[in-house]
Design a protein around this motif. Structure first.
Motif, PDB file in Angstrom:
ATOM      1  N   VAL A   1      -7.813   6.869  -5.069  1.00  0.00           N
ATOM      2  CA  VAL A   1      -6.943   5.590  -4.936  1.00  0.00           C
ATOM      3  C   VAL A   1      -5.960   5.779  -3.742  1.00  0.00           C
ATOM      4  O   VAL A   1      -5.501   5.339  -3.045  1.00  0.00           O
ATOM      5  CB  VAL A   1      -6.353   5.130  -6.285  1.00  0.00           C
ATOM      6  CG1 VAL A   1      -5.334   3.990  -5.697  1.00  0.00           C
ATOM      7  CG2 VAL A   1      -7.618   4.867  -7.014  1.00  0.00           C
ATOM      8  N   TRP A   2      -5.181   7.220  -4.002  1.00  0.00           N
ATOM      9  CA  TRP A   2      -4.164   7.613  -3.113  1.00  0.00           C
ATOM     10  C   TRP A   2      -4.556   7.741  -1.645  1.00  0.00           C
ATOM     11  O   TRP A   2      -3.880   7.089  -0.793  1.00  0.00           O
ATOM     12  CB  TRP A   2      -3.452   8.916  -3.549  1.00  0.00           C
ATOM     13  CG  TRP A   2      -2.182   9.156  -2.833  1.00  0.00           C
ATOM     14  CD1 TRP A   2      -1.106   9.065  -3.188  1.00  0.00           C
ATOM     15  CD2 TRP A   2      -2.075  10.038  -1.790  1.00  0.00           C
ATOM     16  NE1 TRP A   2       0.031   9.347  -2.276  1.00  0.00           N
ATOM     17  CE2 TRP A   2      -0.621  10.148  -1.324  1.00  0.00           C
ATOM     18  CE3 TRP A   2      -2.910  10.589  -0.887  1.00  0.00           C
ATOM     19  CZ2 TRP A   2      -0.399  10.994  -0.537  1.00  0.00           C
ATOM     20  CZ3 TRP A   2      -2.663  11.616   0.068  1.00  0.00           C
ATOM     21  CH2 TRP A   2      -1.101  11.626   0.403  1.00  0.00           C
TER      22      TRP A   2
ATOM     23  N   SER B   1      -5.125   4.244  -0.354  1.00  0.00           N
ATOM     24  CA  SER B   1      -3.958   3.385  -0.099  1.00  0.00           C
ATOM     25  C   SER B   1      -3.233   4.077   1.178  1.00  0.00           C
ATOM     26  O   SER B   1      -2.761   3.376   2.058  1.00  0.00           O
ATOM     27  CB  SER B   1      -3.155   3.641  -1.376  1.00  0.00           C
ATOM     28  OG  SER B   1      -1.889   3.140  -0.970  1.00  0.00           O
TER      29      SER B   1
ATOM     30  N   THR C   1       0.844  -1.134   0.089  1.00  0.00           N
ATOM     31  CA  THR C   1      -0.236  -0.093   0.055  1.00  0.00           C
ATOM     32  C   THR C   1       0.790   1.272   0.027  1.00  0.00           C
ATOM     33  O   THR C   1       0.674   2.264  -0.612  1.00  0.00           O
ATOM     34  CB  THR C   1      -0.779  -0.005   1.331  1.00  0.00           C
ATOM     35  OG1 THR C   1      -0.274  -0.193   2.451  1.00  0.00           O
ATOM     36  CG2 THR C   1      -2.081  -1.093   1.088  1.00  0.00           C
TER      37      THR C   1
END
Length: 175
Positions: A91-92, A95, A64
């Motif tokens: 998504v960042w 993560s 991740t």
């Protein structure tokens, strides 16, 4: 209407908004994340003989954080305000939140207890959703400040401290 990086940003109340193009600091953070990702990858390759001794939790944490490091330059150096930036940004955030959550299960470095680095994990879990919320509300300056703070603190500073003090990636990298 003045355009910056292909995106129209009107002057409101006589105040010209900051340009959406990357600043020098953002470039430094982007290249720092690339260097840190390279160091992590080199360490992983060099530590191949120990892979079977690493827990699944640690591998998930590395995966991740690797994703976050890889996405950071795309987000900081790419066009802002476009669909690609929004999707990669979400998504960042996911993560980074996953990385922070996973870190609470990794306690081998402090005799089974939480360490000072877990403070950054708690900050990440509160600030990453705030980052997304600022973006959703088009609060560009707040979004940018929060993003840069998270990249600098939770990603690069925390990432740097995975190498010294006899930690696993540091042993692998310097072996």
């Amino acid at each position: 209407m003045k355009t910056t990086a292909g995106i129209a940003r009107p002057i409101r109340n006589g105040v010209r908004p900051r340009p959406l193009s990357p600043t020098t600091f953002e470039r430094v953070l982007a290249y720092g994340s690339i260097l840190l990702l390279c160091a992590v990858l080199v360490a992983i390759v060099r530590g191949h003989s120990d892979w079977n001794r690493v827990s699944v939790l640690v591998w998930l944490h590395i995966a991740t954080i690797g994703l976050s490091l890889a996405l950071t330059p795309l987000l900081l150096l790419g066009r802002r305000g476009v669909r690609r930036h929004r999707v990669l940004g979400y998504v960042w955030v996911a993560s980074m939140c996953a990385t922070a959550l996973l870190s609470f299960g990794i306690r081998s470095g402090n005799r089974g207890g939480l360490s000072a680095i877990h403070i950054l994990s708690a900050i990440t879990l509160t600030q990453a959703p705030v980052l997304a919320w600022h973006a959703h509300l088009h609060r560009v300056d707040a979004h940018r400040y929060t993003a840069l703070s998270l990249v600098a603190g939770a990603l690069l500073v925390a990432g740097f401290f995975t190498f010294p003090f006899g930690r696993m990636l540091g042993r692998w990298l310097l072996a």
